[in-house]
Design a protein around this motif. Structure first.
Motif, PDB file in Angstrom:
ATOM      1  N   ALA A 427     -13.422  37.532  18.599  1.00 11.31           N
ATOM      2  CA  ALA A 427     -13.525  38.143  17.262  1.00 11.31           C
ATOM      3  C   ALA A 427     -14.367  39.419  17.330  1.00 11.31           C
ATOM      4  N   ILE A 428     -15.485  39.344  18.074  1.00 11.68           N
ATOM      5  CA  ILE A 428     -16.393  40.499  18.149  1.00 11.68           C
ATOM      6  C   ILE A 428     -15.759  41.636  18.962  1.00 11.68           C
ATOM      7  N   VAL A 429     -15.089  41.289  20.068  1.00  6.18           N
ATOM      8  CA  VAL A 429     -14.394  42.317  20.862  1.00  6.18           C
ATOM      9  C   VAL A 429     -13.347  43.014  19.991  1.00  6.18           C
ATOM     10  N   SER A 430     -12.601  42.242  19.201  1.00  4.86           N
ATOM     11  CA  SER A 430     -11.551  42.854  18.364  1.00  4.86           C
ATOM     12  C   SER A 430     -12.175  43.787  17.322  1.00  4.86           C
ATOM     13  N   GLY A 431     -13.342  43.386  16.766  1.00  8.45           N
ATOM     14  CA  GLY A 431     -14.030  44.227  15.790  1.00  8.45           C
ATOM     15  C   GLY A 431     -14.518  45.523  16.421  1.00  8.45           C
ATOM     16  N   ASN A 432     -15.095  45.405  17.639  1.00  6.36           N
ATOM     17  CA  ASN A 432     -15.553  46.608  18.353  1.00  6.36           C
ATOM     18  C   ASN A 432     -14.390  47.549  18.618  1.00  6.36           C
TER      19      ASN A 432
END
Ligand SMILES: Cc1cc2nc3c(=O)[nH]c(=O)nc-3n(C[C@H](O)[C@H](O)[C@H](O)COP(=O)(O)OP(=O)(O)OC[C@H]3O[C@@H](n4cnc5c(N)ncnc54)[C@H](O)[C@@H]3O)c2cc1C
Length: 441
Positions: A427-432
């Motif tokens: 989720a965090i990688v996709s947000g970045n």
């Protein structure tokens, strides 16, 4: 870099993916509005039931994006209260066995750990270690058809027996991905194992938070966003994406109002995104058609608190039961909180709560996690619909990248094509990536 002075972004969904995108974009000067259909943001891991209480979460050493975000939110890593814990397996005879952690340089530590891991019979351990050696030496490659085969079938083909698959590999796969060996692709299995078991030694660490995702991640991001003038609106559901030619012109909200911005980030699960899309895009773009191919399963988390202190947190993976893992942490100085997770919907439907109330203490006692005289203080369960993306053979091709064919729409979420199983890191990688795609134009 484009000037962002007049650029606004509407983010649909305030889970970890949406919040990360917002946090990164405000650092680049974008004006951000997040909407979420729940009263408070946080997504799947943060309960909205009054009895939900803090849900501890685990972060792996290989989850570099999660750790970088947590560090950026809490200057002092001590504040995070992340505690390193060993990985334990419950074997057929109910005994618990730890996965060893040898302090040798990579890749030697993988090999030594595997050879010392008594959860696998000696002949299977040796077969696997020899196979890994051939892989490292380049004498053997991974088969090209891993995405078409199930993990169970592939593990059998490299000499892993039925008991080992049931008591070691299946709980490990379910803990890392939420998916069963018999239904997930062999490629998804290898991809989820590699970062923690086949890379640098520090990447194999497992940490558990003393705080919840809400206190460690959601609240600090929400406070930072509010300080810089971003808007977070709860109890607000996106109902439809409006478009003009091939641009989004606004998001119709459930209350009938229209939310407009220069950019739109859909940070929703695929089942919630597809109904918002115009029919025309679903028929015209393979990118959106593929979302309909993705399947998810429900996840149920059971919280039990017992009247006994917890000196050290424990994580035990369980084969042969509906629950794939139990995490024991200190709920209060005098109470231990146990979190058990299952994706077996048949089990949850078939067992009324009263039955679970005796079953779970018996299970915890059989492993020595719950002392004989310790009373259960409370128990509560929560089912999160469609929480886990099914990683069945062929799914890899359907997970979308962040850029959509619509110029002002990007897609974020643990389920997108990040190279990770559907977890917090993903989720965090996709947000970045969404934030980079806008900020680095
Ligand atoms: C029981 C459980 C335990 C877990 N434990 C861990 C763990 O310990 N470590 C780890 O790495 N991962 C863990 N995960 C996985 C992790 O929680 C998820 O991968 C992560 O929450 C996904 O974030 P997301 O932002 O992609 O999606 P979500 O968290 O699903 O967020 C999507 C958001 O969109 C909102 N929304 C949906 N539809 C609309 C709409 N139409 N309009 C407005 N808003 C909408 C929802 O309310 C939600 O807030 C766990 C998952 C579960 C289910």
């Amino acid at each position: 870099m484009t000037s962002t002075t007049a650029q606004s972004v509407a983010i649909l969904g305030g889970g970890p993916a949406g919040l990360t995108t917002a946090y990164q974009l405000t650092r680049h000067g974008y004006r951000v509005t997040i909407i979420d259909r729940h009263p408070i943001p946080g997504g799947a891991l943060t309960g909205d039931h009054p009895h939900d209480g803090p849900e501890p979460f685990t972060v792996l050493g290989c989850h570099h994006a999660t750790q970088a975000l947590l560090r950026s939110l809490h200057g002092d890593p001590e504040q995070l209260e992340l505690i390193d814990i060993p990985l334990e397996f419950r074997l057929h005879d109910s005994s618990l066995i730890r996965y060893p952690r040898a302090w040798f340089p990579a890749p030697l530590h993988t090999w030594v750990n595997l050879l010392r891991f008594a959860g696998l019979p000696w002949n299977e351990r040796w077969r696997l270690a020899s196979w890994l050696e051939r892989l490292w030496e380049g004498d053997e490659g991974l088969p090209a058809d891993l995405e078409q085969r199930t993990a169970d079938e592939w593990l059998t083909s490299i000499g892993q027996g039925a008991k080992t698959r049931q008591m070691v590999w299946n709980p490990l796969a379910r803990w890392l991905t939420g998916n069963d060996l018999s239904t997930m692709s062999a490629d998804a299995f290898v991809t989820s194992m590699r970062p923690s078991f086949l890379s640098a030694r520090l990447d194999s660490r497992i940490s558990v938070s003393q705080g919840s995702l809400q206190t460690c991640l959601v609240q600090p991001i929400a406070e930072t966003l509010t300080e810089v003038g971003a808007t977070i609106i709860g109890n607000t559901e996106a109902a439809q994406l409006r478009y003009e030619r091939d641009h989004i012109s606004g998001v119709l909200l459930r209350d009938g109002s229209l939310l407009q911005a220069d950019w739109y980030i859909a940070a929703l699960p695929p089942q919630q995104l597809t109904p918002l899309l115009p029919e025309r895009w679903l028929t015209r773009y393979a990118y959106f058609q593929q979302l309909a191919e993705l399947r998810s399963v429900d996840s149920t988390i059971l919280h039990v608190q017992a009247e006994q202190p917890c000196a050290t947190p424990r994580l035990v993976l369980l084969g042969g039961t509906a629950f794939h893992s139990v995490l024991a942490t200190a709920a209060t100085p005098d109470r231990t909180g146990f979190s058990l997770i299952t994706t077996d919907s048949q089990f949850v439907q078939a067992r009324p709560d009263s039955n679970l109330e005796t079953l779970i203490p018996d299970l915890l006692r059989s492993m020595g996690l719950l002392r004989l005289g310790s009373a259960i203080a409370s128990s509560h369960r929560r089912t999160i619909p469609n929480a886990i993306l099914s990683l069945s053979p062929g799914t890899k091709l359907h997970r979308p990248i962040q850029r959509s064919p619509i110029a002002n729409l990007l897609v974020a979420g643990a389920w997108t094509d990040t190279g990770w199983p559907p977890n917090l890191e993903s989720a965090i990688v996709s947000g970045n990536r969404c934030a980079d795609a806008l900020a680095l134009r």
